[in-house]
Structure formats: structure tokens, C-alpha cells
Write a protein that holds these residues in place. Structure first.
Motif, PDB file in Angstrom:
ATOM      1  N   GLU A  56       0.825  -1.206   0.000  1.00 29.57           N
ATOM      2  CA  GLU A  56       0.000   0.000   0.000  1.00 29.57           C
ATOM      3  C   GLU A  56       0.862   1.260   0.000  1.00 29.57           C
ATOM      4  N   ALA A  57       1.999   1.232   0.706  1.00 29.54           N
ATOM      5  CA  ALA A  57       2.898   2.387   0.730  1.00 29.54           C
ATOM      6  C   ALA A  57       3.449   2.659  -0.662  1.00 29.54           C
ATOM      7  N   VAL A  58       3.888   1.609  -1.343  1.00 26.02           N
ATOM      8  CA  VAL A  58       4.413   1.773  -2.699  1.00 26.02           C
ATOM      9  C   VAL A  58       3.311   2.292  -3.624  1.00 26.02           C
ATOM     10  N   LYS A  59       2.112   1.787  -3.431  1.00 25.47           N
ATOM     11  CA  LYS A  59       0.970   2.229  -4.242  1.00 25.47           C
ATOM     12  C   LYS A  59       0.716   3.724  -4.048  1.00 25.47           C
ATOM     13  N   LYS A  60       0.749   4.190  -2.793  1.00 30.11           N
ATOM     14  CA  LYS A  60       0.528   5.609  -2.517  1.00 30.11           C
ATOM     15  C   LYS A  60       1.648   6.474  -3.090  1.00 30.11           C
ATOM     16  N   ILE A  61       2.877   5.979  -3.029  1.00 31.10           N
ATOM     17  CA  ILE A  61       4.003   6.716  -3.595  1.00 31.10           C
ATOM     18  C   ILE A  61       3.824   6.852  -5.105  1.00 31.10           C
ATOM     19  N   TRP A  62       3.424   5.770  -5.770  1.00 30.46           N
ATOM     20  CA  TRP A  62       3.220   5.843  -7.212  1.00 30.46           C
ATOM     21  C   TRP A  62       2.049   6.746  -7.575  1.00 30.46           C
ATOM     22  N   GLU A  63       1.009   6.765  -6.752  1.00 28.96           N
ATOM     23  CA  GLU A  63      -0.100   7.698  -6.992  1.00 28.96           C
ATOM     24  C   GLU A  63       0.414   9.136  -6.942  1.00 28.96           C
ATOM     25  N   HIS A  64       1.271   9.431  -5.958  1.00 22.48           N
ATOM     26  CA  HIS A  64       1.848  10.771  -5.820  1.00 22.48           C
ATOM     27  C   HIS A  64       2.727  11.108  -7.030  1.00 22.48           C
ATOM     28  N   ILE A  65       3.544  10.154  -7.454  1.00 19.12           N
ATOM     29  CA  ILE A  65       4.436  10.365  -8.607  1.00 19.12           C
ATOM     30  C   ILE A  65       3.623  10.649  -9.866  1.00 19.12           C
ATOM     31  N   LYS A  66       2.591   9.860 -10.104  1.00 15.94           N
ATOM     32  CA  LYS A  66       1.764  10.044 -11.298  1.00 15.94           C
ATOM     33  C   LYS A  66       0.965  11.345 -11.239  1.00 15.94           C
ATOM     34  N   LEU A  70       6.071  13.246 -11.839  1.00 16.34           N
ATOM     35  CA  LEU A  70       7.459  13.291 -11.396  1.00 16.34           C
ATOM     36  C   LEU A  70       8.361  12.301 -12.132  1.00 16.34           C
ATOM     37  N   GLN A  71       7.810  11.523 -13.046  1.00 15.15           N
ATOM     38  CA  GLN A  71       8.640  10.619 -13.834  1.00 15.15           C
ATOM     39  C   GLN A  71       9.339  11.413 -14.922  1.00 15.15           C
ATOM     40  N   ASP A  72      10.611  11.077 -15.156  1.00 13.57           N
ATOM     41  CA  ASP A  72      11.365  11.703 -16.238  1.00 13.57           C
ATOM     42  C   ASP A  72      10.707  11.292 -17.558  1.00 13.57           C
ATOM     43  N   PRO A  73      10.324  12.250 -18.399  1.00 13.08           N
ATOM     44  CA  PRO A  73       9.622  11.888 -19.642  1.00 13.08           C
ATOM     45  C   PRO A  73      10.482  11.069 -20.616  1.00 13.08           C
ATOM     46  N   THR A  74      11.801  11.267 -20.602  1.00 15.76           N
ATOM     47  CA  THR A  74      12.660  10.519 -21.521  1.00 15.76           C
ATOM     48  C   THR A  74      13.095   9.181 -20.941  1.00 15.76           C
ATOM     49  N   ASN A  75      13.295   9.119 -19.620  1.00 15.01           N
ATOM     50  CA  ASN A  75      13.687   7.878 -18.954  1.00 15.01           C
ATOM     51  C   ASN A  75      12.658   7.598 -17.860  1.00 15.01           C
ATOM     52  N   LYS A  76      11.648   6.830 -18.192  1.00 13.90           N
ATOM     53  CA  LYS A  76      10.518   6.589 -17.268  1.00 13.90           C
ATOM     54  C   LYS A  76      10.935   5.872 -15.985  1.00 13.90           C
ATOM     55  N   ARG A  77      12.144   5.289 -15.978  1.00 13.83           N
ATOM     56  CA  ARG A  77      12.614   4.614 -14.764  1.00 13.83           C
ATOM     57  C   ARG A  77      13.179   5.593 -13.739  1.00 13.83           C
ATOM     58  N   GLN A  78      13.338   6.832 -14.124  1.00 17.15           N
ATOM     59  CA  GLN A  78      13.906   7.861 -13.243  1.00 17.15           C
ATOM     60  C   GLN A  78      12.780   8.714 -12.656  1.00 17.15           C
ATOM     61  N   ILE A  79      12.831   8.936 -11.346  1.00 19.17           N
ATOM     62  CA  ILE A  79      11.821   9.731 -10.644  1.00 19.17           C
ATOM     63  C   ILE A  79      12.483  11.007 -10.129  1.00 19.17           C
ATOM     64  N   HIS A  80      11.883  12.163 -10.438  1.00 17.68           N
ATOM     65  CA  HIS A  80      12.350  13.441  -9.899  1.00 17.68           C
ATOM     66  C   HIS A  80      11.612  13.669  -8.583  1.00 17.68           C
ATOM     67  N   ASP A  93      17.526  14.022  -4.969  1.00 18.04           N
ATOM     68  CA  ASP A  93      16.808  14.758  -6.007  1.00 18.04           C
ATOM     69  C   ASP A  93      16.168  13.819  -7.032  1.00 18.04           C
ATOM     70  N   LYS A  94      16.856  12.711  -7.328  1.00 18.68           N
ATOM     71  CA  LYS A  94      16.370  11.718  -8.280  1.00 18.68           C
ATOM     72  C   LYS A  94      16.563  10.330  -7.693  1.00 18.68           C
ATOM     73  N   VAL A  95      15.624   9.456  -7.967  1.00 16.09           N
ATOM     74  CA  VAL A  95      15.771   8.050  -7.576  1.00 16.09           C
ATOM     75  C   VAL A  95      15.358   7.177  -8.754  1.00 16.09           C
ATOM     76  N   GLY A  96      15.967   6.014  -8.835  1.00 15.77           N
ATOM     77  CA  GLY A  96      15.574   5.041  -9.847  1.00 15.77           C
ATOM     78  C   GLY A  96      14.376   4.250  -9.361  1.00 15.77           C
ATOM     79  N   MET A  97      13.616   3.760 -10.295  1.00 17.01           N
ATOM     80  CA  MET A  97      12.420   2.986  -9.975  1.00 17.01           C
ATOM     81  C   MET A  97      12.747   1.792  -9.076  1.00 17.01           C
ATOM     82  N   MET A  98      13.904   1.170  -9.314  1.00 17.39           N
ATOM     83  CA  MET A  98      14.271  -0.011  -8.555  1.00 17.39           C
ATOM     84  C   MET A  98      14.815   0.320  -7.166  1.00 17.39           C
ATOM     85  N   GLU A  99      15.112   1.577  -6.897  1.00 17.93           N
ATOM     86  CA  GLU A  99      15.617   1.988  -5.582  1.00 17.93           C
ATOM     87  C   GLU A  99      14.508   2.196  -4.554  1.00 17.93           C
TER      88      GLU A  99
END
Length: 112
Positions: A56-66, A70-80, A93-99
Motif C-alpha cells: 500500500e505504501a508503494v501504491k501511494k508513492i506511485w499515486e503521488h508520482i503520477k 514526477l517521472q522523467d519523460p525521456t527515462n521513465k525509470r527515473q523519478i524526480h 533529487d532523483k531516484v531510480g524505480m528499482m531503488e
């Protein structure tokens, strides 16, 4: 005639099985990433609840990102990270999706 008795008893057993007669049903125990755990104050401020499951925490984080795009438009795996995400992602400042999972681990406190 004896085969009728055999099949008739099967019908009785099947009817009992369908209604759950004689069977005790245990509630499934919530474990793993679905188990709600107490969270750190920073995570509590982000999600708004004192206990939440990892999923649920990951789900809420992704809701916030979307929601805040906050996703980098050229590299969707990068979050600003905005200020709210920086509070739970060690000020990065930036995190990878897998982090994300690794950065969330310290926010889930061991329940005693």
C-alpha cells in the motif's frame, strides 16, 4: 442396487462440502508485504496513517508520482523527487524505480 447407495452417499457428501458443514474455515493470516506495519514519522506524514503495508505504501508513492508527473519523460525509470518525496527518500533529487523499495525499508519499524 448397491451402486445406487454408493452414488447416493456421494451426493450427500458433496452437498455437505458445498454448504461447508463440518468444516472449519480459518481466516488467512496477512503476512509479508501485505502485513500492515508501524511506520516512521516521515512516512506517517506522507501516507497519513500510523500503520500501512509495504504494498500500500508503494501504491501511494506511485499515486503521488503520477499525480505530480514526477517521472522523467525521456527515462521513465527515473523519478524526480519533490519535497514530499525527498522527506522519505533520504533527501535525494532523483531516484531510480528499482531503488524505491530499498529506500522505503528503514521507514518500516519492527513491530514488537
Amino acid at each position: 442396487m448397491s451402486s445406487f447407495r454408493v452414488f447416493r452417499s456421494c451426493d450427500v457428501l458433496m452437498a455437505a462440502a458445498k454448504t461447508g458443514a463440518g468444516a472449519t474455515q480459518a481466516k488467512p493470516k496477512t503476512t509479508g508485504i501485505l502485513k500492515p506495519l508501524p511506520v516512521s514519522p516521515a512516512m506517517r506524514k506522507f501516507v497519513g496513517v500510523p500503520e500501512i503495508s509495504r504494498a500500500e505504501a508503494v501504491k501511494k508513492i506511485w499515486e503521488h508520482i503520477k499525480l505530480h508527473q514526477l517521472q522523467d519523460p525521456t527515462n521513465k525509470r527515473q523519478i524526480h523527487c519533490d519535497e514530499k518525496l525527498k522527506s522519505i527518500f533520504d533527501g535525494k533529487d532523483k531516484v531510480g524505480m528499482m531503488e524505491i523499495a530499498k529506500l522505503l525499508s528503514p521507514h518500516f519499524l519492527k513491530s514488537s
